[in-house]
Design a protein around this motif. Structure first.
Motif, short mmCIF file in Angstrom:
data_model
loop_
_atom_site.label_atom_id
_atom_site.label_comp_id
_atom_site.label_asym_id
_atom_site.label_seq_id
_atom_site.Cartn_x
_atom_site.Cartn_y
_atom_site.Cartn_z
N PHE A 120 38.51 29.68 56.10
CA PHE A 120 39.60 29.29 56.99
C PHE A 120 40.97 29.34 56.31
O PHE A 120 41.99 29.38 56.97
CB PHE A 120 39.35 27.90 57.58
CG PHE A 120 38.06 27.84 58.34
CD1 PHE A 120 37.84 28.66 59.42
CD2 PHE A 120 37.05 26.98 57.95
CE1 PHE A 120 36.64 28.63 60.12
CE2 PHE A 120 35.85 26.94 58.64
CZ PHE A 120 35.64 27.77 59.72
N VAL A 121 40.97 29.31 54.99
CA VAL A 121 42.19 29.58 54.22
C VAL A 121 41.81 30.55 53.11
O VAL A 121 40.65 30.64 52.71
CB VAL A 121 42.83 28.31 53.62
CG1 VAL A 121 43.24 27.34 54.71
CG2 VAL A 121 41.90 27.65 52.61
N ALA A 122 42.77 31.30 52.62
CA ALA A 122 42.51 32.25 51.55
C ALA A 122 42.07 31.50 50.29
O ALA A 122 42.58 30.41 50.00
CB ALA A 122 43.77 33.07 51.26
N PRO A 123 41.14 32.04 49.54
CA PRO A 123 40.69 31.35 48.32
C PRO A 123 41.79 31.18 47.29
O PRO A 123 41.76 30.22 46.51
CB PRO A 123 39.56 32.25 47.80
CG PRO A 123 39.79 33.58 48.44
CD PRO A 123 40.41 33.29 49.77
N THR A 124 42.77 32.08 47.29
CA THR A 124 43.89 31.92 46.35
C THR A 124 44.71 30.68 46.70
O THR A 124 45.15 29.94 45.81
CB THR A 124 44.77 33.17 46.38
OG1 THR A 124 45.09 33.50 47.75
CG2 THR A 124 44.07 34.35 45.73
N LEU A 125 44.92 30.45 47.99
CA LEU A 125 45.63 29.24 48.42
C LEU A 125 44.80 28.00 48.14
O LEU A 125 45.32 26.98 47.66
CB LEU A 125 45.98 29.33 49.91
CG LEU A 125 46.58 28.07 50.54
CD1 LEU A 125 47.87 27.67 49.82
CD2 LEU A 125 46.84 28.28 52.03
N ALA A 126 43.50 28.07 48.43
CA ALA A 126 42.63 26.92 48.16
C ALA A 126 42.64 26.58 46.68
O ALA A 126 42.67 25.40 46.30
CB ALA A 126 41.22 27.22 48.63
N PHE A 179 43.06 41.34 47.11
CA PHE A 179 44.44 41.01 46.75
C PHE A 179 44.75 41.65 45.40
O PHE A 179 43.85 42.11 44.69
CB PHE A 179 44.67 39.50 46.71
CG PHE A 179 43.69 38.73 45.85
CD1 PHE A 179 43.86 38.64 44.48
CD2 PHE A 179 42.60 38.08 46.43
CE1 PHE A 179 42.97 37.92 43.70
CE2 PHE A 179 41.70 37.38 45.65
CZ PHE A 179 41.89 37.30 44.29
N ALA A 180 46.02 41.67 45.08
CA ALA A 180 46.47 42.31 43.83
C ALA A 180 47.43 41.40 43.08
O ALA A 180 48.28 40.74 43.68
CB ALA A 180 47.15 43.65 44.15
N ASP A 181 47.23 41.35 41.75
CA ASP A 181 48.17 40.68 40.86
C ASP A 181 48.33 39.20 41.17
O ASP A 181 49.43 38.65 41.09
CB ASP A 181 49.53 41.40 40.91
CG ASP A 181 50.39 41.10 39.68
OD1 ASP A 181 49.81 40.96 38.58
OD2 ASP A 181 51.62 41.01 39.83
N PHE A 182 47.23 38.54 41.51
CA PHE A 182 47.31 37.10 41.78
C PHE A 182 47.42 36.33 40.47
O PHE A 182 46.66 36.54 39.53
CB PHE A 182 46.08 36.61 42.54
CG PHE A 182 46.03 35.10 42.66
CD1 PHE A 182 46.91 34.44 43.50
CD2 PHE A 182 45.13 34.35 41.91
CE1 PHE A 182 46.88 33.05 43.60
CE2 PHE A 182 45.10 32.97 42.01
CZ PHE A 182 45.97 32.32 42.86
N ALA A 183 48.36 35.41 40.43
CA ALA A 183 48.54 34.55 39.26
C ALA A 183 48.75 33.12 39.73
O ALA A 183 49.69 32.85 40.48
CB ALA A 183 49.73 35.02 38.42
N ALA A 184 47.87 32.23 39.31
CA ALA A 184 48.02 30.82 39.66
C ALA A 184 48.79 30.12 38.55
O ALA A 184 48.30 29.95 37.44
CB ALA A 184 46.65 30.17 39.84
#
Length: 375
Positions: free
Chosen positions: A80-86, A156-161
């Protein structure tokens, strides 16, 4: 060994035997409920998930602001939300709470309940999506460098938390199907089951361990089992209370439970099916497991009881520890009052026995036998 105790809170006074009272979100009640668990000595509290329920992350933030050490187990449905946001959301809360966050993954076992939130994937696809989701969460919480992902459900590309958790966030995982064993056995720190008889629980533990081995894990997940203890100062009074609870459920309040879990009609999820199968075999199993409450509610949620004095129920809980259970999730039909009673009467007995088991037994230096001479 140590055993983790988890309770469960809500934002409103309601249960299978109590019609909803007060607003859906009662901040003062929520604080009191959480503090009761902290004072009772629980390690964590579960904050549940339902398609129409208050959002669990915000409930957890409220609880974190009003408790000191209590762990927060937030039920979460992937998709229900993107895993990167979670990943960023849970990491942020973990930082603010001082490392108290854990995530309980619920893939979803009822199509109608899933569709309320707009999810029309079938069960097998939901588990395949959860597999990707948890892989991304773990990588986001541990990767020092940006990364790409190209999967079936997420790309997705270039995700950085830029925010990382304050500690390694534990992943709990619920389910009883083969797909659940496979995905949970691969990713979970703790695999959560509902309270079945000992033999059936042992079978599930073996399935989880086999799935973990098949995934190439060097260790197996811990095991959580959930119960609804019904205590009384004597066996007779405990059973009197149990039957009063059952009478209240069957008199009409169970409609709240069924509707809240989306379980009108025969349940689709294997966990509920298993509880109903156990109930069909008999009312009482092993030392104290009582199944009519599961049957009366359609097994919507963890609904089997352990009935007896605190001493009897403590022994019943330890029976599950003896077959490999590492976490005990307990909640009452009188939610707040029962949490207080568990802390006073039940948790200390279990912990006392576990501490006793961990203490080496003295061996007599003279006769090399266990004795009490003190030499």
């Amino acid at each position: 060994m140590t055993v983790e105790f988890i309770g469960m809170i809500g934002t409103q006074h309601v249960s299978e035997i109590h019609a909803p009272a007060g607003p859906v979100i009662d901040p003062a009640y929520t604080r009191r409920f959480a503090r009761a668990h902290e004072d009772a000595g629980f390690d964590r509290i579960l904050i549940g998930y339902g398609s129409g329920w208050p959002e669990g992350g915000q409930v957890a933030a409220h609880v974190a602001a009003h408790t000191e050490r209590l762990g927060l187990l937030i039920a979460h449905r992937p998709g229900f939300v993107a895993p990167t946001l979670a990943a960023r959301t849970f990491a942020t809360l973990d930082q603010f709470s001082g490392g108290r966050v854990a995530v309980h993954t619920i893939t979803g076992g009822n199509d109608h309940e899933q569709q309320r939130d707009g999810d029309y994937l079938g069960k097998d696809e939901r588990y395949a999506r959860t597999d990707e989701y948890l892989e991304i969460l773990r990588r986001a919480w541990s990767s020092p460098e940006p990364f790409d992902y190209d999967g079936r459900y997420y790309k997705f590309a270039d995700f950085a938390a830029h925010v990382q958790p304050a500690h390694r966030i534990p992943l709990y995982f619920g389910g009883s199907s083969e797909a659940a064993y496979r995905v949970g056995g691969k990713h979970a720190d703790t695999f959560a089951l509902w309270g079945e008889p000992l033999a059936e629980t042992a079978e599930q533990i073996a399935s989880v361990r086999a799935a973990a081995a098949s995934a190439g894990r060097p260790d197996a997940p811990g095991i959580s089992v959930s119960f609804r203890p019904i205590l009384g100062p004597t066996e007779e009074l405990a059973w009197e209370r149990a039957h009063a609870i059952l009478d209240t459920i069957t008199s009409g309040h169970s409609s709240w439970q069924r509707g809240s879990w989306g379980t009108t009609g025969a349940p689709q999820n294997v966990g509920s099916q298993r509880l109903l199968a156990a109930a069909a075999k008999g009312d009482l199993h092993d030392r104290a497991l009582w199944t009519p409450t599961a049957k009366a509610t359609g097994a919507g949620g963890n609904s089997t009881a352990l009935v007896g004095t605190p001493e009897t129920v403590a022994k019943a809980l330890l029976d599950y520890v003896d077959i490999g259970v590492t976490t005990l999730l307990i909640r009452g039909y009188d939610p707040l009052d029962d949490a207080i009673d568990y802390g006073r009467d039940l948790l200390p007995l279990v912990r006392q026995e576990l501490a006793h088991r961990a203490t080496p037994t003295p061996v007599c230096c003279t006769c090399a036998r266990i004795c009490s001479c003190g030499r």
